[in-house]
Design an enzyme around this catalytic site. Structure first.
Site, PDB file in Angstrom:
ATOM      1  CB  SER A   1     -50.069  30.947 102.647  1.00  0.00           C
ATOM      2  OG  SER A   1     -50.719  30.152 101.763  1.00  0.00           O
ATOM      3  CG  ASP A   2     -46.090  33.289  97.594  1.00  0.00           C
ATOM      4  OD1 ASP A   2     -46.716  32.875  96.662  1.00  0.00           O
ATOM      5  OD2 ASP A   2     -44.989  33.889  97.637  1.00  0.00           O
TER       6      ASP A   2
END
Length: 617
Positions: free
Chosen positions: A141-142
């Site tokens: 994920s960011d």
């Protein structure tokens, strides 16, 4: 990076960028899907080498999957309103190229696509990336994006956020802690299917084994510990960026090799884009007694680095003014950053040439740095207008991380050079180009608009039901108060030569689907300076199952041309290069007429027609 124990990097950034108000265009490869894919795949191969187990290899991460560069209004983290057909024909293509190049990891984006946050997007992450494309690497994920599913309004608590992200195919939760804090409970109550958890764990462990992270670390433990000490606070970067750089060392363990500096200088020089030149460039040192270098970037050092540079050292950079001064021996190069405009103008009047260094500070571009105006920062246009009134030849060098509106600069400058944020050897490389030691050869990876009102403007737009003939743009266009054509099109860039194109010729004007032909064009340098010309080949599919762009980049070649020299440039044209995804998500190449154009940029060139037929069964 590998010499400092880094084994994973969050690059390349493959977002298709149509809106320069979005600060992260500074990190991107531009607006064209093919170009972004070529450069992204090259970056993956460069980072990862032949094998991730090699000590000089680091894992690449293609980001941000997907559509982040299309956020509304150029506002960071906003929604992207785009359908899957458009995604597949534009934004997804570079990621497919990176996956095919063997990219080890992919980062999911912050934004929503058609109202679904990417961190929870089962369709695109699990079904397209992992299953359809057979991506066997890690999806991360960011920063904090799993927890931000609460802010998106699709999860009411952290447990639900963790469930949505893992089910969508996010293997690693970066920073938020949702997986760590709720994972055991999610598994116990069935929110996390065991098979999906096993898949995520397998992917992470496989990557670690491929990187050799379970092997013995060379060197003694004390040396390893010393190499990872946290540095003292760095006043040169923001607190947020300092937090990202918390693992950087106090001192450089490996000096920068001379060959790396040489390559950095070559890369910087190759990136500069000459936008205007009435003949004042290249500068002739033997004809100049006094050169006046001014503007906020005249003595810039660390400002050359650009956004997201955590460990560059200001003292390693030679400013442009100093680099120029070292080339002029007994002649005078005066550097005045222009803090006092009256003094600056007085001293500029006595010069034989003025080099004005303007642009945006790196903190004005990059993540969370969207803008509503693309003009030069306050006061810089006024400085250029005042300098232009002096009657002294004026060279304007623009440093920036994004396309800017440069109408004032173009109007008053004798030469206009766009230098981006060129890095550690930027000053020396600029001196090389300004003096003609190296000729300018960079080309624009994004369209430069005339004004903000044109945005988004990109060369591969659709024709619409009422197309504008290029010859009519000056007369009609789409606006009452402006032309539709941009200030500088995609692929634009001047050289110190004068290159002209002959007719585009095809070895065969009719080929069967699945076949190929050769397109060739003769380019001639009518100028008095040698140059590097970037010959670009575009195509158009005028009749298809869906509306197709007015022009698409097919390929390009760079050729060296001595003064007065000619060369033939050839391209292999295959019908599979015309493929697109239709409304049924099927890749196809339609029989019919295709228009091919070879030229120096996306707005002009010499054309030929190719007929693609259906093979006989």
């Amino acid at each position: 990076a590998s010499a400092t124990w880094v084994r994973w990097t969050f690059a390349p950034m493959l977002d298709i960028s149509h809106d320069p108000r979005w600060g992260r265009v500074a990190e991107s490869y531009g607006e064209d899907p093919r170009l972004v894919g070529w450069l992204g795949a090259a970056a993956v191969r460069g980072f990862q080498g032949e094998s991730l187990s090699e000590p000089t290899s680091i894992a690449a991460c293609a980001k941000h999957f997907v559509g982040y560069g299309l956020v509304a209004g150029g506002r960071d983290y906003e929604e992207a309103d785009v359908g899957e057909v458009s995604l597949r024909n534009r934004a997804l293509r570079p990621f497919r190229a990176a996956v095919e190049a063997g990219c080890a990891t992919v980062m999911s984006a912050f934004n929503t696509i058609d109202t679904v946050p990417m961190t929870a997007n089962v369709r695109l992450l699990r079904e397209v990336l992992k299953e359809e494309w057979d991506f066997d690497g890690v999806v991360v994920s960011d920063w904090n994006a799993v927890a931000e599913l609460l802010c998106h309004g699709v999860a009411g608590n952290r447990l639900r956020a963790a469930e949505l992200a893992l089910r969508a195919g996010v293997d690693v939760d970066m920073v938020s802690g949702c997986y760590r804090d709720t994972g055991a409970q999610a598994l116990a109550i069935g929110a996390w299917p065991a098979a999906e958890l096993d898949d995520a764990v397998r992917r992470v462990l496989t990557l670690k084994f491929r990187l050799g992270l379970f092997d013995a670390v060379p060197g003694d433990d004390a040396a390893v510990l010393r190499s990872h000490r946290k540095p003292p606070p760095n006043a040169g970067i923001s607190a947020e960026k300092a937090a990202f750089g918390g693992g950087l060392r106090e001192e450089r363990a490996v000096p920068i090799p001379a060959e790396h500096l040489e390559l950095a200088r070559e890369a910087a020089a190759a990136s500069f884009v000459l936008l205007e030149n009435d003949g004042v460039l290249p500068l002739a040192p033997d004809k100049l007694r006094r050169v006046f270098v001014t503007g906020p970037f005249a003595s810039a050092t660390g400002e050359m680095f650009g956004t997201w540079t955590l460990d560059g050292r200001y003292e390693d950079v030679t400013p442009l003014g100093e680099a120029l001064a070292s080339r002029f021996a007994d002649r005078v190069v005066e550097v005045d950053p222009g803090a006092f405009s009256d003094r600056t103008l007085l001293r500029a009047r006595a010069a034989d040439v003025i080099v004005a260094c303007v642009g945006e500070h790196p903190d004005r571009s990059g993540e969370a740095n969207s803008v509503t105006s693309l003009n030069l920062p306050t006061g810089q246009d006024d400085l250029l207008v005042a300098l232009g009134r002096l009657g002294v030849p004026l060279v304007v060098v623009v440093f920036a991380g994004r396309p800017l509106v440069l109408d004032t600069a173009a109007a008053v400058a004798n030469a206009l050079l766009f230098a981006w944020h060129p890095g550690i050897e930027g000053g020396q490389a600029l001196a090389d180009v300004l003096l003609g030691v190296t000729g300018p050869r960079g080309r624009l990876p994004m369209t430069f608009p005339r004004n903000v009102g044109q945005i988004p403007t990109h060369y591969d737009r659709l024709p619409t039901g009422r197309p504008i003939p290029p010859s009519d743009d000056a007369a009609r266009g789409r606006y009452q108060d402006s032309l539709t054509a941009p200030a500088y099109p995609f692929g634009f860039g001047l050289t110190y030569g004068d290159v002209r194109y002959g007719e585009l010729e095809l070895s065969s004007a009719t080929i069967a689907r699945g076949g190929a032909t050769t397109a060739s064009v003769t380019v001639t340098n009518h100028g008095s300076h040698a140059c590097t010309e970037t010959v670009q080949l575009y195509f158009r599919d005028p009749v298809a199952a869906i509306s197709r762009p007015l022009r698409e980049l097919l390929d390009f070649r760079q050729v060296e041309l001595a003064a007065g020299a000619s060369t033939d440039v050839e391209f292999e044209v295959r019908t599979d290069q015309f493929a697109y995804v239709d409304s049924t998500m099927r890749s196809r190449v339609d029989p019919g007429v295709f228009e091919l154009t070879a030229g120096p940029d996306a707005s002009r060139g010499t054309s030929a027609t190719l007929m693609v037929t259906t093979p006989l069964s």
